[in-house]
Design a protein around this motif. Structure first.
Motif, PDB file in Angstrom:
ATOM      1  N   ARG A   1      -1.064  50.384  50.956  1.00  0.00           N
ATOM      2  CA  ARG A   1      -0.025  50.618  51.945  1.00  0.00           C
ATOM      3  C   ARG A   1       1.122  49.890  51.637  1.00  0.00           C
ATOM      4  N   GLN A   2       1.906  50.201  52.586  1.00  0.00           N
ATOM      5  CA  GLN A   2       3.727  50.020  52.413  1.00  0.00           C
ATOM      6  C   GLN A   2       4.282  50.009  53.844  1.00  0.00           C
ATOM      7  N   ALA A   3       4.236  48.633  53.893  1.00  0.00           N
ATOM      8  CA  ALA A   3       5.164  48.466  54.862  1.00  0.00           C
ATOM      9  C   ALA A   3       6.865  48.600  55.345  1.00  0.00           C
TER      10      ALA A   3
ATOM     11  N   LYS B   1       9.042  46.026  52.919  1.00  0.00           N
ATOM     12  CA  LYS B   1       7.817  46.121  51.962  1.00  0.00           C
ATOM     13  C   LYS B   1       7.657  46.297  50.743  1.00  0.00           C
TER      14      LYS B   1
ATOM     15  N   ARG C   1       5.099  48.016  48.101  1.00  0.00           N
ATOM     16  CA  ARG C   1       4.333  48.457  47.962  1.00  0.00           C
ATOM     17  C   ARG C   1       2.788  47.567  47.867  1.00  0.00           C
TER      18      ARG C   1
ATOM     19  N   ASP D   1       0.319  43.698  61.729  1.00  0.00           N
ATOM     20  CA  ASP D   1       0.230  43.689  60.235  1.00  0.00           C
ATOM     21  C   ASP D   1       0.395  44.833  59.643  1.00  0.00           C
ATOM     22  N   ASP D   2      -1.353  45.510  59.620  1.00  0.00           N
ATOM     23  CA  ASP D   2      -1.353  46.498  59.287  1.00  0.00           C
ATOM     24  C   ASP D   2      -0.595  47.677  59.427  1.00  0.00           C
ATOM     25  N   THR D   3       0.737  48.821  60.480  1.00  0.00           N
ATOM     26  CA  THR D   3       1.282  48.733  60.297  1.00  0.00           C
ATOM     27  C   THR D   3       2.049  49.041  59.095  1.00  0.00           C
ATOM     28  N   ALA D   4       2.404  50.649  58.172  1.00  0.00           N
ATOM     29  CA  ALA D   4       2.512  50.686  57.348  1.00  0.00           C
ATOM     30  C   ALA D   4       2.257  52.454  56.878  1.00  0.00           C
TER      31      ALA D   4
ATOM     32  N   TYR E   1       0.065  54.369  54.273  1.00  0.00           N
ATOM     33  CA  TYR E   1      -1.200  54.312  53.726  1.00  0.00           C
ATOM     34  C   TYR E   1      -1.432  55.228  52.705  1.00  0.00           C
TER      35      TYR E   1
ATOM     36  N   GLN F   1       1.033  57.699  57.381  1.00  0.00           N
ATOM     37  CA  GLN F   1       1.308  56.794  58.692  1.00  0.00           C
ATOM     38  C   GLN F   1      -0.012  56.393  59.199  1.00  0.00           C
TER      39      GLN F   1
ATOM     40  N   THR G   1       0.179  53.645  62.970  1.00  0.00           N
ATOM     41  CA  THR G   1       0.794  52.146  63.782  1.00  0.00           C
ATOM     42  C   THR G   1      -0.146  51.882  64.299  1.00  0.00           C
TER      43      THR G   1
END
Length: 122
Positions: free
Chosen positions: A37-39, A42, A44, A88-91, A93, A117, A119
């Motif tokens: 995952r990549q926010a 940030k 990956r 914090d899991d928002t990213a 995937y 995505q 969210t």
């Protein structure tokens, strides 16, 4: 090789989502599969992986105990069940496929999906 993720969306904190990754153009049963995952802003990062033999591995700091990775070789599909989701899991995937044994390493995977995505609202 084509990897197509689906199942992302918007969910409230504490909720659940299930992601899928449909694979084609490869011998699915012979590949290790993973979710990264990549926010925003940030790098990956590794989330979970499952080997061709079925052994599963998780990023212990962030998702172990909440996420479950699985695969269905007959359907050539990879799954990620995500429970107790946090903001914090928002990213985005990403699904990935590779044959190298370093399952947590991004460069072990030459094949990637386009991402889906996720969210999580607070």
């Amino acid at each position: 090789v084509q990897l197509v993720e689906s199942g992302g969306g918007l969910v409230q904190a504490g909720g659940s989502l299930g992601l899928s990754c449909a694979a084609s153009g490869l011998t699915f049963s012979g590949y290790n599969m993973a979710w990264f995952r990549q926010a925003p802003g940030k790098e990956r990062e590794f989330v979970a992986a499952i080997s061709w033999a079925g052994g599963s591995f998780y990023d212990t700091n962030s998702v172990k105990g909440r996420f479950t990775i699985s695969r269905d070789s007959a359907k050539k599909t990879l799954y990620l069940q995500m429970n107790s989701l946090k903001p914090d899991d928002t990213a985005v995937y990403y699904c990935a496929a590779g044959t190298k044994s370093a399952l947590q390493v991004l460069r072990s995977y030459p094949y990637w999906g386009q991402g889906t995505q996720v969210t999580v609202s607070s």
